[in-house]
Design a protein around this motif. Structure first.
Motif: not given
Length: 326
Positions: A226, A228-230, A234, A237, A282, A286, A289-290
């Motif tokens: 969740c 690190n896997d781009t 989003l 994640r 982290k 996220l 960004d969301q």
């Protein structure tokens, strides 16, 4: 835009000018043009613009409750043309009205007071406290459906509610165990009103202890994915990380807004049930960004941005659909 929101095709009608601002304010203009040409919601909006008297919740409630109807309602509320309301409560009340209207008169005389004075009344209390979720609405609809199933079952057994006996319930509990607990609210409501005999009881099914446990390494690897896997979307994640870290239910996660996020010089905090807790850096990034994906359409009634906005303006993500995606 003028053609869509005007009667004469020349200028936007005065009551709809706030809606024109919402539609053209932050979106890519090419996406808006595509929406105007192809979307069923745009066609519905055009019909409503030709009849200003139809710009109210009651008129929209009378239309088929499809995605386009929900989307147009959300746009009108976001633009301030319609007053905000608790849509989950409205879904319940409208569904009850349609369902009761389709029942035989004998059943409707029992289901209507149960639904209106027990189920909907309690839902209004929860809505007033600000905690009536989509999942709660689905549960309340399920309780009303269970009451209808009980009456249909009584008809099939040539019984009335007043003649119901414990042995009848015991047999039914064996035949339909999944509906057993759903019948409890209706029978509890019926008993003090002398609609059925006193002393009837249906016990809740015994709760089962957890029987499936995930290995710690597996849970940790999923959490790292969740973070690190781009290649993952989003929103998934963010939702999966909140589940893995804090065991938050999706019904709670979809209700989160930017108002639940707080920051100081050192940490970012997420507040749930008035309890703030520190987010890992982290996950905080996220979430930031969301939240940047939110537009003016993705606001709550109080003006906050949903962390996981739904397709309809002013509504959060449907937790059932999110469950399937996860």
């Amino acid at each position: 835009m003028s053609e869509l929101l005007s009667v004469d095709g020349a200028s936007v009608a005065q009551p709809l000018k706030p809606l024109a601002v919402v539609l053209t304010g932050t979106e890519n203009p090419y996406r808006v043009l595509q929406w105007l040409r192809r979307s069923p919601a745009a066609h519905l909006l055009r019909r409503l613009a030709l009849d200003p008297e139809a710009l109210n919740h009651d008129s929209l409630d009378m239309l088929p409750q499809r995605a386009a109807t929900a989307y147009v309602r959300g746009l009108l509320v976001t633009a301030g043309i319609l007053p905000p309301r608790d849509e989950n409560l409205a879904l319940l009340t409208n569904w009850v009205a349609r369902t009761v209207a389709g029942l035989p008169a004998r059943q409707a005389s029992l289901i209507r007071p149960f639904a209106e004075w027990h189920i909907i009344r309690d839902a209004r209390r929860r809505s007033a406290r600000g905690r009536y979720t989509y999942a709660a609405h689905k549960g309340d609809c399920g309780n009303v459906l269970a009451a209808i199933v009980v009456l249909n079952w009584l008809d099939s057994q040539h019984l009335s509610l007043r003649r119901l006996q414990q042995r009848n319930l015991d047999v039914r509990a064996i035949d339909r165990p999944t509906l057993r607990s759903r019948s409890i609210p209706f029978l509890r409501w019926s008993t003090p009103r002398r609609l059925c005999p006193h002393g009837l009881s249906i016990e809740h099914p015994a709760s089962q202890l957890p029987g499936h446990f995930q290995a710690e390494d597996e849970a940790r690897n999923e959490l790292l994915r969740c973070f690190n896997d781009t290649m993952l979307p989003l929103d998934l994640r963010v939702a999966a990380a909140l589940v893995r870290l804090y065991a938050l239910p999706l019904t709670r996660i979809v209700e989160l807004t930017d108002d639940h996020i707080r920051r100081d010089q050192e940490h970012t905090y997420l507040t749930v049930n008035q309890h703030p807790f520190v987010l890992p850096p982290k996950l905080a990034r996220l979430i930031d960004d969301q939240l940047r994906h939110s537009t003016p359409r993705h606001r709550t009634r109080a003006g906050h941005r949903y962390l996981l906005p739904g397709q309809s303006p002013g509504r959060p993500r449907n937790p059932l659909g999110l469950t399937c995606r996860l």
